[in-house]
Design an enzyme around this catalytic site. Structure first.
Site, PDB file in Angstrom:
ATOM      1  N   GLN A 171      78.291   6.919  52.403  1.00  0.00           N
ATOM      2  CA  GLN A 171      77.074   7.182  51.656  1.00  0.00           C
ATOM      3  C   GLN A 171      77.343   7.365  50.156  1.00  0.00           C
ATOM      4  O   GLN A 171      78.461   7.645  49.733  1.00  0.00           O
ATOM      5  CB  GLN A 171      76.373   8.424  52.217  1.00  0.00           C
ATOM      6  CG  GLN A 171      75.725   8.234  53.577  1.00  0.00           C
ATOM      7  CD  GLN A 171      76.688   8.271  54.735  1.00  0.00           C
ATOM      8  OE1 GLN A 171      77.895   8.461  54.559  1.00  0.00           O
ATOM      9  NE2 GLN A 171      76.180   8.069  55.934  1.00  0.00           N
ATOM     10  N   TYR A 191      90.109  -2.216  59.944  1.00  0.00           N
ATOM     11  CA  TYR A 191      88.758  -2.188  60.503  1.00  0.00           C
ATOM     12  C   TYR A 191      88.402  -0.845  61.133  1.00  0.00           C
ATOM     13  O   TYR A 191      87.601  -0.763  62.059  1.00  0.00           O
ATOM     14  CB  TYR A 191      88.557  -3.311  61.535  1.00  0.00           C
ATOM     15  CG  TYR A 191      88.859  -4.686  60.996  1.00  0.00           C
ATOM     16  CD1 TYR A 191      87.967  -5.316  60.137  1.00  0.00           C
ATOM     17  CD2 TYR A 191      90.038  -5.345  61.317  1.00  0.00           C
ATOM     18  CE1 TYR A 191      88.241  -6.577  59.618  1.00  0.00           C
ATOM     19  CE2 TYR A 191      90.325  -6.599  60.803  1.00  0.00           C
ATOM     20  CZ  TYR A 191      89.424  -7.213  59.950  1.00  0.00           C
ATOM     21  OH  TYR A 191      89.693  -8.450  59.440  1.00  0.00           O
ATOM     22  N   GLY A 192      88.986   0.245  60.619  1.00  0.00           N
ATOM     23  CA  GLY A 192      88.672   1.574  61.144  1.00  0.00           C
ATOM     24  C   GLY A 192      87.239   1.961  60.844  1.00  0.00           C
ATOM     25  O   GLY A 192      86.443   1.177  60.356  1.00  0.00           O
ATOM     26  N   TRP A 193      86.891   3.212  61.087  1.00  0.00           N
ATOM     27  CA  TRP A 193      85.504   3.667  60.980  1.00  0.00           C
ATOM     28  C   TRP A 193      84.950   3.501  59.568  1.00  0.00           C
ATOM     29  O   TRP A 193      85.656   3.683  58.572  1.00  0.00           O
ATOM     30  CB  TRP A 193      85.414   5.143  61.377  1.00  0.00           C
ATOM     31  CG  TRP A 193      85.893   5.401  62.764  1.00  0.00           C
ATOM     32  CD1 TRP A 193      85.439   4.823  63.921  1.00  0.00           C
ATOM     33  CD2 TRP A 193      86.940   6.296  63.150  1.00  0.00           C
ATOM     34  NE1 TRP A 193      86.131   5.300  64.990  1.00  0.00           N
ATOM     35  CE2 TRP A 193      87.054   6.213  64.550  1.00  0.00           C
ATOM     36  CE3 TRP A 193      87.776   7.166  62.456  1.00  0.00           C
ATOM     37  CZ2 TRP A 193      87.975   6.967  65.268  1.00  0.00           C
ATOM     38  CZ3 TRP A 193      88.693   7.910  63.168  1.00  0.00           C
ATOM     39  CH2 TRP A 193      88.789   7.810  64.554  1.00  0.00           C
ATOM     40  N   GLN A 214      78.518   1.048  60.513  1.00  0.00           N
ATOM     41  CA  GLN A 214      77.492   1.391  61.496  1.00  0.00           C
ATOM     42  C   GLN A 214      76.095   1.018  61.033  1.00  0.00           C
ATOM     43  O   GLN A 214      75.236   0.672  61.841  1.00  0.00           O
ATOM     44  CB  GLN A 214      77.567   2.893  61.802  1.00  0.00           C
ATOM     45  CG  GLN A 214      78.842   3.263  62.510  1.00  0.00           C
ATOM     46  CD  GLN A 214      79.223   4.723  62.316  1.00  0.00           C
ATOM     47  OE1 GLN A 214      78.550   5.467  61.617  1.00  0.00           O
ATOM     48  NE2 GLN A 214      80.309   5.132  62.946  1.00  0.00           N
ATOM     49  N   ASP A 446      78.669  18.943  56.087  1.00  0.00           N
ATOM     50  CA  ASP A 446      79.215  19.285  57.396  1.00  0.00           C
ATOM     51  C   ASP A 446      80.718  19.545  57.324  1.00  0.00           C
ATOM     52  O   ASP A 446      81.337  19.852  58.330  1.00  0.00           O
ATOM     53  CB  ASP A 446      78.959  18.142  58.380  1.00  0.00           C
ATOM     54  CG  ASP A 446      79.623  16.843  57.954  1.00  0.00           C
ATOM     55  OD1 ASP A 446      80.588  16.438  58.607  1.00  0.00           O
ATOM     56  OD2 ASP A 446      79.202  16.242  56.958  1.00  0.00           O
ATOM     57  N   GLU A 499      71.822  11.927  60.355  1.00  0.00           N
ATOM     58  CA  GLU A 499      72.495  12.670  61.403  1.00  0.00           C
ATOM     59  C   GLU A 499      71.892  14.068  61.441  1.00  0.00           C
ATOM     60  O   GLU A 499      71.714  14.699  60.396  1.00  0.00           O
ATOM     61  CB  GLU A 499      74.000  12.777  61.142  1.00  0.00           C
ATOM     62  CG  GLU A 499      74.743  11.470  61.331  1.00  0.00           C
ATOM     63  CD  GLU A 499      76.224  11.610  61.000  1.00  0.00           C
ATOM     64  OE1 GLU A 499      76.626  12.671  60.480  1.00  0.00           O
ATOM     65  OE2 GLU A 499      76.972  10.651  61.241  1.00  0.00           O
TER      66      GLU A 499
END
Length: 602
Positions: A171, A191-193, A214, A446, A499
């Site tokens: 973000q 290609y990780g998260w 995502q 978070d 989220e």
């Protein structure tokens, strides 16, 4: 080409490592610029009749704006030096803008860390050409790009060394007015998260490969192709975008953007700095600059008060009262009163993630109900004393028609906690009609410091009271109650990413009367007309995985309130949704990260 199914563990964004506290790296703030009478003696002799001298417009951009031209020596070394400082400084004090004068630059790799912006100083991206790369990767976080926040690229033409530029972000990392003469890879090495992201007014000659991303929103651009999708890919006004196909694959495609106006930007006219103000476009499609000089107006820097960290809110307000606009150079600004924007057409433009911190519970910035205010390119960081609001566009009850010249809120980001304890009841309040919110991330932290269910208490993210408000690229996360509340009529949202708060201690803490949990996006019962496209909400109740969220979206069940392409996801089964919108949509299931979707509502 790698494929990441939606039920793969690689598509789960949030792991305990994501919340690790990172070391802060501080940068020395620039000295304050304070202007007044010429000397204490003069002030004493002139009092009480003397008036302070007018604040000057223009001036130097301060030590954390680094300007290069093609003849500058040691460019790569300087880029590397800034990157070493900022690579992992997620909650540090360093802020930098790297600006390139028009011309051609060869063999550069500008790696961008936290709070670093890179931009060209031409009127068109093609005026400033880099034969090389502008890179965001995730080596600092073991190949996980989900915390690559707060950095930006703007107004450059890139010819990537390998043919493909890497921009692996999450973000608050806009990619604006960029021309990539090749492809664009949105995933980290391996290609990780990844959890981005936003592109606007850009041309990608080759294909865009999101891979593990995502969700993503692309607006008013041109792409040579789009490789794949995980959960939610949204396009409006994008030439070359994939066809509408949600939920399989999850592409939401609008042929045009109803209303848009690009972000103001600094450029050079010869040796003179100016700020370009792009014009409003209706039913926009493609870039503003593809056929030559963009349409709009410009202002000389001499019409801006060039603010440095340490300046007082009183001085900023004096500059505004005097008729100047504000250019906030990189750094951190503490405010003991709100910045008050009262004049139509005022520009408040930040460079290098200039950060406003309201002290003693004040609101950071307020605007009057006037035409054409442009707020862009800065971060508001909540202070430790609760603020009732952090940003207010228009006063309560604002009702003037601004359809011809709306206020725009662009790349304005809000954070509660993370860099230290912060609190705010409602982060952003939009009262003025026709306001365009174009790319914001409103985040109750978070992870970091000052984080806890009550420590960084923030009940509401965004409240829209004004009618005819449009949001393009809305990211709002982790609020204690509603993330978005919409009371205005005829509101529209194109792309929403959310989220729910991870750290809810139990079901009772999020119980909303008889309803289980607060919806991420709540349209008030009084609203008769509203529309949204490509909206997603995810839950990860890791403190109490038994928490149930009744739905992600709540709205009056009336024909004028319409949603297209909605999804909810349980991340690894940490909490569950019963429905998607109101009583519609299947529940999420077990530990699967497969979204539950609703294509059209009602």
């Amino acid at each position: 080409m790698p494929h990441f199914p939606t039920d793969s563990p690689d598509s789960v964004r949030s792991l305990p490592a994501r919340r690790s506290v990172l070391g802060a790296m501080a940068a020395t703030a620039a000295a304050p610029t304070l202007l007044g009478l010429s000397s204490p003696a003069a002030a004493a002799s002139a009092a009480p009749f003397a008036q302070p001298r007018a604040l000057p417009g223009g001036g130097d951009l301060g030590p954390n704006v680094i300007v290069f031209d093609p003849s500058t020596s040691g460019i790569q070394a300087k880029l590397d030096e800034v990157f070493r400082q900022q690579e992992s400084a997620q909650f540090g004090a360093g802020r930098y803008a790297l600006l390139f004068k028009p011309g051609t630059y060869n063999g550069l790799n500008a790696q961008l860390g936290f709070y670093t912006s890179i931009a060209g100083l031409g009127l068109s991206p093609d005026d400033t050409a880099i034969n090389g790369d502008v890179t965001v990767d995730a080596g600092w976080f073991n190949g996980n790009a989900t915390q690559n926040f707060w950095r930006s690229a703007e107004n450059l033409a890139l010819t990537p060394v390998s043919g493909t530029n890497r921009w692996a972000v999450a973000q608050a990392a806009p990619f604006r007015r960029m021309h990539v003469r090749g492809g664009l890879n949105l995933a980290p090495t391996g290609y990780g998260w990844a959890s981005g992201g936003y592109i606007a007014d850009s041309r990608i000659d080759g294909s865009v490969g999101p891979y593990s991303q995502q969700q993503w929103y692309t607006r008013d651009s041109s792409v040579g192709g789009w490789a794949n999708a995980v959960w939610n890919m949204v396009f409006s006004g994008v030439q070359g975008a994939p066809a509408q196909s949600f939920p399989n694959p999850p592409y939401t495609t609008l042929d045009t953007t109803p209303v848009s106006r690009e972000k103001p930007f600094l450029y050079l006219n010869g040796s003179e700095y100016r700020v370009f103000l792009p014009e409003r476009r209706a039913n926009a499609r493609g870039t503003t600059w593809g056929s030559g000089t963009p349409r709009g107006t410009s202002l000389p820097l001499t019409q801006f008060y060039v603010a440095k960290p340490g300046v007082t809110a009183a001085t900023l307000n004096a500059a505004l009262t005097q008729g100047l606009h504000l250019l906030l150079t990189p750094g951190i600004y503490h405010l003991d009163q709100p910045i008050q924007v009262n004049r139509a057409g005022t520009v408040v433009l930040g460079l290098g993630y200039a950060t406003l911190i309201p002290d003693n519970g004040v609101t950071a910035l307020r605007t009057a109900d006037v035409d054409g205010v442009r707020l862009a390119g800065f971060l508001i960081d909540a202070g430790p004393v609760n603020s009732s609001t952090l940003l207010e566009v228009g006063p309560t009850g604002a009702s003037a028609n601004h359809s011809a010249n709306p206020t725009t809120v662009q790349d304005v980001f809000i954070r509660i906690g993370g860099a230290g304890a912060g609190k705010a009841t409602t982060s952003m309040v939009i009262n003025s009609r026709h306001t365009i919110i174009d790319h914001t991330w409103v985040w109750r932290a978070d992870h970091g410091t000052g984080v806890g269910w009550e420590t960084n208490r923030a009940d509401y993210g965004i409240r829209v009271n004004g009618d005819d408000v449009l949001a393009t690229g809305l990211f709002v996360e982790h609020f204690n109650k509603y993330d978005v509340q919409w009371y205005g009529q005829r509101g529209r949202t194109i792309f929403f990413q959310n989220e729910k708060a991870y750290d809810a201690p139990n079901q009772a803490a999020v119980q909303n009367g008889s309803v289980k949990g607060y919806a991420a996006y709540k349209v008030a019962d009084s609203v008769t007309t509203h529309e949204g496209w490509g909206l997603g909400s995810y839950c990860y109740y890791n403190v109490d995985p038994t928490i149930v969220q009744h739905n992600g979206f709540a709205a009056p069940n009336t024909p004028g309130v319409k949603f297209h392409d909605l999804l909810v996801v349980s991340l690894g089964g940490q909490g569950q949704y019963e429905h998607v919108v109101n009583e519609t949509g299947a529940p999420t299931s077990g530990t699967s990260t497969v979204p539950s979707t609703v294509v059209s509502y009602p």
